[in-house]
Scaffold this motif. Structure first.
Motif, PDB file in Angstrom:
ATOM      1  N   LEU A 183      -5.229   2.743  -4.998  1.00  0.00           N
ATOM      2  CA  LEU A 183      -4.943   4.247  -5.370  1.00  0.00           C
ATOM      3  C   LEU A 183      -5.633   5.332  -6.488  1.00  0.00           C
ATOM      4  O   LEU A 183      -5.683   6.412  -6.463  1.00  0.00           O
ATOM      5  CB  LEU A 183      -3.745   4.311  -6.321  1.00  0.00           C
TER       6      LEU A 183
ATOM      7  N   ARG B 190       1.710  12.273  -7.840  1.00  0.00           N
ATOM      8  CA  ARG B 190       0.706  11.344  -8.372  1.00  0.00           C
ATOM      9  C   ARG B 190       0.218  10.896  -9.482  1.00  0.00           C
ATOM     10  O   ARG B 190      -0.173   9.393  -9.519  1.00  0.00           O
ATOM     11  CB  ARG B 190      -0.035  12.152  -7.914  1.00  0.00           C
TER      12      ARG B 190
ATOM     13  N   ARG C 133       0.418   6.835  -9.681  1.00  0.00           N
ATOM     14  CA  ARG C 133      -0.751   6.180 -10.652  1.00  0.00           C
ATOM     15  C   ARG C 133      -0.890   4.976 -11.635  1.00  0.00           C
ATOM     16  O   ARG C 133      -0.926   3.873 -11.449  1.00  0.00           O
ATOM     17  CB  ARG C 133      -1.987   6.643 -10.435  1.00  0.00           C
TER      18      ARG C 133
ATOM     19  N   TYR D 290       0.955  -1.262  -0.246  1.00  0.00           N
ATOM     20  CA  TYR D 290      -0.218   0.003   0.011  1.00  0.00           C
ATOM     21  C   TYR D 290       0.456   1.658   0.221  1.00  0.00           C
ATOM     22  O   TYR D 290       1.905   1.248   1.169  1.00  0.00           O
ATOM     23  CB  TYR D 290      -1.014  -0.462   1.325  1.00  0.00           C
TER      24      TYR D 290
ATOM     25  N   HIS E 156      -3.019  -1.142  -8.849  1.00  0.00           N
ATOM     26  CA  HIS E 156      -3.179  -1.389  -7.314  1.00  0.00           C
ATOM     27  C   HIS E 156      -4.487  -0.089  -7.393  1.00  0.00           C
ATOM     28  O   HIS E 156      -4.227   1.316  -7.318  1.00  0.00           O
ATOM     29  CB  HIS E 156      -1.975  -0.353  -6.044  1.00  0.00           C
TER      30      HIS E 156
ATOM     31  N   TYR F 281      -7.577   7.043   0.444  1.00  0.00           N
ATOM     32  CA  TYR F 281      -7.996   5.513   0.698  1.00  0.00           C
ATOM     33  C   TYR F 281      -8.248   4.688   1.454  1.00  0.00           C
ATOM     34  O   TYR F 281      -7.399   4.895   2.283  1.00  0.00           O
ATOM     35  CB  TYR F 281      -7.543   4.167  -0.115  1.00  0.00           C
TER      36      TYR F 281
ATOM     37  N   VAL G  79      -4.674  11.283  -3.686  1.00  0.00           N
ATOM     38  CA  VAL G  79      -3.848   9.386  -2.980  1.00  0.00           C
ATOM     39  C   VAL G  79      -4.724   8.989  -1.730  1.00  0.00           C
ATOM     40  O   VAL G  79      -3.400   9.406  -0.912  1.00  0.00           O
ATOM     41  CB  VAL G  79      -2.660   9.067  -3.256  1.00  0.00           C
TER      42      VAL G  79
ATOM     43  N   ASP H 222      -3.370  11.754   2.006  1.00  0.00           N
ATOM     44  CA  ASP H 222      -2.464  12.408   1.440  1.00  0.00           C
ATOM     45  C   ASP H 222      -1.949  13.536   1.685  1.00  0.00           C
ATOM     46  O   ASP H 222      -3.073  14.681   1.462  1.00  0.00           O
ATOM     47  CB  ASP H 222      -2.997  12.575   0.002  1.00  0.00           C
TER      48      ASP H 222
ATOM     49  N   ILE I 143       1.936   5.474  -0.736  1.00  0.00           N
ATOM     50  CA  ILE I 143       1.536   6.787  -0.550  1.00  0.00           C
ATOM     51  C   ILE I 143       2.250   8.075  -0.732  1.00  0.00           C
ATOM     52  O   ILE I 143       3.830   7.229  -1.132  1.00  0.00           O
ATOM     53  CB  ILE I 143       0.711   7.313   0.802  1.00  0.00           C
TER      54      ILE I 143
END
Length: 272
Positions: free
Chosen positions: A97, A84, A88, A75, A94, A106, A104, A119, A77
């Motif tokens: 994301l 960003r 991604r 995971y 993933h 989640y 970003v 974020d 960040i």
């Protein structure tokens, strides 16, 4: 459940060194090998920002290759060195994301401990912030699962560290975050990066902490005018172990070849 945490990888492409000194790619490779050799593998691995150095597709391609040997869910960040869109694009599978745009952010719900990512990035800046939009999302997300133990992961720590040059590029204002976290006592920990050191502080009724880097560490200088310096102290990562009985217990591990382990003896007798 064991949550592994690595942070501040600062990967460069093409074998380049950070600050003409640090082989961040080689050091991440050693970190990955160290994690894979653990007797108790983490169930998941959170990577709390500054994944690469300049946010380029080439750097993220190198990062992807280096992380590939890890057979655990990852995971990711962003930190202030990340971009960003490129992040991604490099990890399209993933899907988490893509949960929120443009940030970003989640929530991961399928584990005994819920993972909520926040974020803090300001594009083009070293410091971080949490605007009203990001905080409102966090409040709603935490309210959706009020009884499940939760860790919040973010890059910039929400507390002053006493390392002057890093505090100048820290989180701009943590009061709004503190108000949200205080309303949600299921938050067991706020796990952060950015500092390249293991640091802990009480925050909003819980504990906020930072993780060492698998590469270089920020020099320990607790002065308000501390100059911007790094040191090649032993690289590291953290493991956060959870059970209903113990809550969340955190360990800092150092990467390298060290003598031992040796058995303990007392009066010439082996201690079992």
């Amino acid at each position: 459940m064991i949550i592994g945490q690595i942070s501040d990888l600062h990967i460069k492409a093409g074998g380049k060194l950070s600050y003409q000194v640090v082989d961040t790619a080689g050091m991440l490779e050693r970190c990955v090998a160290h994690l894979r050799a653990l007797k108790q593998l983490p169930d998941v691995l959170v990577v709390t920002g500054d994944l690469v150095d300049f946010g380029t597709p080439e750097e993220y391609g190198t990062l992807r290759e280096l992380l590939a040997p890890l057979d655990v869910p990852l995971y990711l960040i962003p930190g202030n060195h990340d971009e960003r869109g490129a992040l991604r694009a490099a990890f399209p599978e993933h899907r988490y994301l893509q949960q929120v745009e443009p940030f970003v952010q989640y929530a991961i719900d399928e584990w005994p401990v819920r993972i909520v990512a926040l974020d803090t990035v300001i594009p083009g800046a070293s410091g971080g912030e949490l605007c009203a939009t990001r905080l409102a999302w966090l409040d709603r997300t935490l309210a959706a699962s009020p009884t499940k133990p939760t860790v919040v992961i973010m890059h910039h720590p929400p507390f002053a560290t006493w390392i002057g040059h890093m505090d100048k590029i820290g989180l701009a204002d943590s009061r709004g975050l503190a108000e949200v976290i205080t309303r949600h006592p299921q938050v067991e920990r706020v796990l952060c990066g950015h500092l390249h050191r293991a640091i802990q502080a009480r925050f909003a009724g819980t504990i906020a902490s930072t993780c060492p880097s698998p590469a270089h560490q920020v020099a320990l200088d607790l002065a308000h005018d501390a100059p911007s310096r790094f040191v090649m102290e032993p690289p590291g990562y953290q493991l956060h172990a959870w059970s209903d009985r113990s809550g969340l217990v955190s360990h800092t591990a150092f990467i390298g070849e060290f003598a031992g382990p040796y058995p303990f003896y007392a009066d010439g007798k082996l201690i079992d």
